[in-house]
Scaffold this motif. Structure first.
Motif: not given
Ligand code: PLP
Length: 365
Positions: A295-315
């Motif tokens: 997701l980072l490599a795709l230029g997306l902004d991820c909230i670091p997660s300690v769970g079993n999911f990732i919440t991210f945003k982009g354009n």
């Protein structure tokens, strides 16, 4: 509706919306006609249910005409053993959501308030407002519950504080120290609910140690669930741990047979299926790294997660991305409801599921 019945609705219910569950695979198959739909929408275990728990399903048939054990004694024994607490420290619920609701019903009414972080799990608002109480929301700090500020939001009518640790949908956590210092500041007449639905997934050394806190604070209720790590979301079972007098109060108001016999029996096995738990944690840690970096490599902004999911945003607008991914056979979650309109939440799946999600996402960016 032309009748006046809705005029008599309890206040607080008016501006609630039914909880929006993730779209089901069947619904999406029916609507879009895909053959293979990947569901990464509800933080379910991609490895499925505990195989040991599944293996006893057939044996349970012969007792389905009988009411379940209303005390849940066998399950409570397993939980007591697992958590190193006594039987009377435990209440079992129809999912841990039921425990949250019991806490609200026991302590909240129209003259009271509860506190939760902004962007916290949606059920806190539902159980608060359906009890007639109002919810006070504390702004987050880097998408994390700002526990240091919580004490400034406590009003004289505040009766319950909800803490999701880690939180859904942000995936952020508060460490032991932060929770401990908050508990020291909260009046002992205010109930603190520490919702640890993703407890087993967290691998951080400074993560909360519930037992230590329970030994120190009588106004603490810790909740856990069989829905996530154990892969038993459908059978609806969770539990709360607290001091016996608090548990006794919650027991007064719960339905007599709130946890069905299939759920009780499967949960008894699942809690001891260490192999499945271990594999689930391993898969999650490994695939988290993979997904997060992709997701980072795709230029997306991820909230670091300690769970079993990732919440991210982009354009993109979250809801639109959610719909576009669904058209490609990948169900994720838009988090509009949490006032995070630019974000998408994706559950960490198996490697194959994650690859399918990433390639669908790449096509849409
Ligand atoms: C999934 C989840 C739960 C679990 O709910 P159940 O009723 O046990 O299925 C509780 N709290 C949070 C924060 C969750 O994300």
């Amino acid at each position: 509706m032309s009748s006046n019945i809705l005029n008599n609705l309890n206040p607080g219910i008016e501006n609630l919306h039914p909880y929006e569950p993730g779209r089901s695979i069947d619904e999406v198959v029916a609507e879009f006609g895909h053959h293979e739909v990947v569901k990464l929408a509800s933080n379910e275990n991609p490895l499925g249910a505990s195989p040991k728990a599944l293996s006893i399903l057939a044996e349970l048939e012969s007792d389905l005409h009988l009411y379940p054990d209303g005390n849940g004694t066998k399950l409570k024994k397993e939980i007591a053993n697992h958590e190193n607490v006594a039987l009377d420290n435990i209440i079992i619920g129809n999912g841990s959501n039921e425990i949250l609701e019991l806490a609200a019903r026991a302590f909240l009414n129209s003259n009271t308030s509860s506190i939760a972080s902004k962007h916290a799990f949606a059920v806190y608002k539902i159980v608060t407002q359906s009890s007639g109480a109002s919810l006070i929301e504390v702004p987050t700090c880097n998408w994390t519950h700002d526990l240091k500020s919580f004490e400034n939001y406590i009003e004289s009518d505040t009766r319950v504080i909800f803490i999701a640790n880690p939180n859904n949908p942000t995936g952020t956590y508060n460490n032991h120290e932060a929770v401990h210092s908050l508990l020291k500041k909260v009046p002992s007449s205010v109930l603190v609910v520490l919702d640890c639905a993703y407890f087993e997934y967290v691998t951080k050394d400074d993560y909360v140690r519930p037992l230590e806190l329970l030994n120190e604070f009588d106004n603490l209720l810790v909740t856990k669930t069989f829905s996530k790590i154990h892969g038993l979301a459908s059978i609806r079972v969770g539990y709360g741990i607290a001091n016996p007098s608090l548990i006794e109060v919650l027991n007064r108001i719960r339905q007599p047979f709130n946890v069905n016999s299939v759920a009780q029996a499967m949960a008894c096995i699942a809690i001891n299926d260490h192999e499945h738990i271990h594999q689930s944690v391993e898969l999650n840690s490994q695939q988290y790294e993979f997904l997060y970096n992709k997701l980072l490599a795709l230029g997306l902004d991820c909230i670091p997660s300690v769970g079993n999911f990732i919440t991210f945003k982009g354009n993109f607008v979250g809801k639109e991305m959610f719909n576009n991914l669904m058209k490609k056979g990948v169900i994720v979650r838009s988090v509009d409801l949490y006032d995070m309109k630019d974000f998408i939440r994706v559950t960490i799946g198996t490697e194959a599921e994650n690859l399918k999600f990433i390639s669908a996402l790449e096509e849409l960016l």
